[in-house]
Design an enzyme around this catalytic site. Structure first.
Site, PDB file in Angstrom:
ATOM      1  N   GLY A  47     -31.082  -6.861  96.382  1.00  0.00           N
ATOM      2  CA  GLY A  47     -30.535  -6.027  95.323  1.00  0.00           C
ATOM      3  C   GLY A  47     -29.972  -4.743  95.890  1.00  0.00           C
ATOM      4  O   GLY A  47     -29.722  -4.634  97.097  1.00  0.00           O
ATOM      5  N   GLY A  48     -29.785  -3.756  94.974  1.00  0.00           N
ATOM      6  CA  GLY A  48     -29.242  -2.485  95.411  1.00  0.00           C
ATOM      7  C   GLY A  48     -30.134  -1.771  96.392  1.00  0.00           C
ATOM      8  O   GLY A  48     -29.692  -0.933  97.174  1.00  0.00           O
ATOM      9  N   PHE A  49     -31.426  -2.107  96.398  1.00  0.00           N
ATOM     10  CA  PHE A  49     -32.400  -1.475  97.288  1.00  0.00           C
ATOM     11  C   PHE A  49     -32.287  -1.993  98.708  1.00  0.00           C
ATOM     12  O   PHE A  49     -32.755  -1.370  99.651  1.00  0.00           O
ATOM     13  CB  PHE A  49     -33.815  -1.743  96.790  1.00  0.00           C
ATOM     14  CG  PHE A  49     -34.169  -3.209  96.744  1.00  0.00           C
ATOM     15  CD1 PHE A  49     -34.657  -3.853  97.866  1.00  0.00           C
ATOM     16  CD2 PHE A  49     -33.985  -3.945  95.588  1.00  0.00           C
ATOM     17  CE1 PHE A  49     -34.970  -5.206  97.833  1.00  0.00           C
ATOM     18  CE2 PHE A  49     -34.298  -5.294  95.540  1.00  0.00           C
ATOM     19  CZ  PHE A  49     -34.792  -5.919  96.660  1.00  0.00           C
ATOM     20  N   GLY A  50     -31.704  -3.187  98.900  1.00  0.00           N
ATOM     21  CA  GLY A  50     -31.702  -3.835 100.205  1.00  0.00           C
ATOM     22  C   GLY A  50     -32.187  -5.267 100.070  1.00  0.00           C
ATOM     23  O   GLY A  50     -31.808  -5.968  99.125  1.00  0.00           O
TER      24      GLY A  50
ATOM     25  N   VAL B 121     -35.646  -8.220 100.811  1.00  0.00           N
ATOM     26  CA  VAL B 121     -37.056  -8.472 101.109  1.00  0.00           C
ATOM     27  C   VAL B 121     -37.201  -9.928 101.515  1.00  0.00           C
ATOM     28  O   VAL B 121     -36.654 -10.823 100.866  1.00  0.00           O
ATOM     29  CB  VAL B 121     -37.964  -8.193  99.891  1.00  0.00           C
ATOM     30  CG1 VAL B 121     -39.422  -8.473 100.241  1.00  0.00           C
ATOM     31  CG2 VAL B 121     -37.805  -6.758  99.414  1.00  0.00           C
TER      32      VAL B 121
ATOM     33  N   LYS C  17     -39.451  -5.516 103.972  1.00  0.00           N
ATOM     34  CA  LYS C  17     -38.371  -4.943 103.164  1.00  0.00           C
ATOM     35  C   LYS C  17     -37.430  -4.136 104.044  1.00  0.00           C
ATOM     36  O   LYS C  17     -37.876  -3.300 104.831  1.00  0.00           O
ATOM     37  CB  LYS C  17     -38.959  -4.051 102.066  1.00  0.00           C
ATOM     38  CG  LYS C  17     -37.919  -3.395 101.167  1.00  0.00           C
ATOM     39  CD  LYS C  17     -38.590  -2.614 100.040  1.00  0.00           C
ATOM     40  CE  LYS C  17     -37.569  -1.995  99.104  1.00  0.00           C
ATOM     41  NZ  LYS C  17     -38.199  -1.267  97.971  1.00  0.00           N
TER      42      LYS C  17
ATOM     43  N   GLU D  80     -48.151  -5.725 102.350  1.00  0.00           N
ATOM     44  CA  GLU D  80     -49.038  -6.851 102.094  1.00  0.00           C
ATOM     45  C   GLU D  80     -48.392  -7.797 101.082  1.00  0.00           C
ATOM     46  O   GLU D  80     -47.600  -7.379 100.234  1.00  0.00           O
ATOM     47  CB  GLU D  80     -50.393  -6.371 101.578  1.00  0.00           C
ATOM     48  CG  GLU D  80     -50.382  -5.844 100.161  1.00  0.00           C
ATOM     49  CD  GLU D  80     -51.776  -5.690  99.580  1.00  0.00           C
ATOM     50  OE1 GLU D  80     -52.632  -6.572  99.817  1.00  0.00           O
ATOM     51  OE2 GLU D  80     -52.001  -4.681  98.880  1.00  0.00           O
TER      52      GLU D  80
ATOM     53  N   ASP E 239     -43.951 -12.664  90.921  1.00  0.00           N
ATOM     54  CA  ASP E 239     -43.757 -11.444  90.153  1.00  0.00           C
ATOM     55  C   ASP E 239     -43.930 -11.752  88.667  1.00  0.00           C
ATOM     56  O   ASP E 239     -43.769 -12.885  88.213  1.00  0.00           O
ATOM     57  CB  ASP E 239     -42.406 -10.789  90.462  1.00  0.00           C
ATOM     58  CG  ASP E 239     -41.217 -11.590  89.980  1.00  0.00           C
ATOM     59  OD1 ASP E 239     -41.133 -11.887  88.772  1.00  0.00           O
ATOM     60  OD2 ASP E 239     -40.339 -11.913  90.805  1.00  0.00           O
TER      61      ASP E 239
ATOM     62  N   ASP F  77     -40.023   2.982  87.567  1.00  0.00           N
ATOM     63  CA  ASP F  77     -39.348   1.695  87.389  1.00  0.00           C
ATOM     64  C   ASP F  77     -40.369   0.603  87.072  1.00  0.00           C
ATOM     65  O   ASP F  77     -40.353  -0.469  87.670  1.00  0.00           O
ATOM     66  CB  ASP F  77     -38.543   1.334  88.639  1.00  0.00           C
ATOM     67  CG  ASP F  77     -37.461   0.280  88.356  1.00  0.00           C
ATOM     68  OD1 ASP F  77     -37.114   0.086  87.176  1.00  0.00           O
ATOM     69  OD2 ASP F  77     -36.977  -0.345  89.314  1.00  0.00           O
TER      70      ASP F  77
END
Length: 313
Positions: free
Chosen positions: A48-51, A53, A68, A122, A129, A168
């Site tokens: 996503g926009g975060f990068g 994983v 990540k 971890e 999720d 978030d």
């Protein structure tokens, strides 16, 4: 928590030259050596926009972990760890809340690369999720939702007691250990330090933003957190978001499925959990009364004379 800072020339072929890793530039020097010596990388878990994983296995003991990767150019804020090391704010916040508390995913180590920041976290071996956990079932029965939501509340209380605001909270950022039922809060990429004054910059998922942000362009951390918790609880027990896109929630109230219990003294009550402090209004509210009260509060709050907003529940 270990920290590695590397120098070198980015590799043009991919990330660490390992099978199953993510595409993107990275350093092949000490970072590759450190990761290859300690971890076997697996499949992509999310992007996503975060990068990105990916899953991985720690070679020393076979423990599953998540790795990540966040591009350095997307990191806007840096802070200091207790040892004085400068680190991305996400790393600092994760370090503050993840040690010794099971309800937040633990940061094991992080690496500073020329183009990326890499965090090793971890990862329960059998995990999912909460978003996919809900979708697989359509909605969660009360006896399933109650302990999960209680754990989320406890995680939020822990974070705020550490002076951390997640910003978030949503199903995709809650990891469920399928073997133990433990819920873990993940992804502090939108997080910041908790403050008493209003925030004038929003970070998080727009559909979970509080009405005061939409109406006034500011919000306070604790009421905004309560708002997102209400949306989360609705998603868990109803299987969908409470608001349609573009729907003006200033008018009317939302209906709840008739299958929900009325709360009260039911055994499904969540007990006394002071989530955000004495003023949060969540001290001893039964779970489904909590949701019903949140439904009845679906109108933007009015600012007080001092400029603050009362909590929604």
């Amino acid at each position: 928590m270990r920290h590695h800072k590397t120098k070198g020339t980015p590799n043009k072929s991919g990330w660490f030259d390992l099978p199953g890793t993510l595409n993107g530039p990275a350093d092949l020097g000490k970072a590759q050596e450190a990761l290859q010596e300690r971890y076997r990388l697996g499949s992509l878990l999310g992007r996503g926009g975060f990068g990105s994983v990916c899953s991985a296995t720690r070679l020393s003991d076979g423990a599953p972990v998540a790795i990540k990767r966040v591009p350095r150019n997307r990191i806007r804020h840096w802070s200091e760890l207790p040892d004085g090391t400068s680190a991305p704010l996400e790393v600092v916040l994760q370090d503050k809340v993840s040690t010794g508390f099971p309800g937040v995913v633990k940061l094991l180590e992080w690496l500073e690369l020329p183009s990326d920041i890499v965090m090793v976290l971890e990862r329960p071996e059998q995990s999912q999720d909460l978003l996919h956990f809900i979708r697989a079932r359509g909605f969660l029965r009360e006896e399933v939702a109650r302990p999960l939501f209680r754990q989320v509340l406890e995680a939020v209380r822990h974070c705020t007691s550490c002076g951390v605001l997640h910003r978030d909270i949503k199903p995709a950022n809650i990891l469920v250990d399928l073997a133990t039922g433990q819920a873990k809060l993940i992804d502090f990429g939108c997080g910041t330090y908790l403050q008493d004054t209003a925030y004038t910059h929003f970070a998080g998922t727009p559909s979970y933003s509080p009405p005061e942000w939409t109406r006034f362009g500011w919000y306070h951390g604790e009421p905004a957190t309560i708002w997102s918790l209400g949306i989360l609880l609705h998603e868990m027990v109803c299987g969908k978001m409470p608001f349609r896109r573009g729907w003006n929630f200033s008018w009317g109230q939302l209906s709840l499925p008739q299958r929900l219990s009325p709360g009260g003294s039911s055994s499904l009550g969540m007990g006394a959990i002071p989530v955000l402090g004495d003023g949060s209004g969540l001290g001893s509210v039964p779970l489904w009364q909590l949701l019903r009260r949140w439904h009845m509060s679906c109108s933007p709050p009015k600012p007080r004379i001092d400029g603050k907003v009362q909590a929604q529940l």
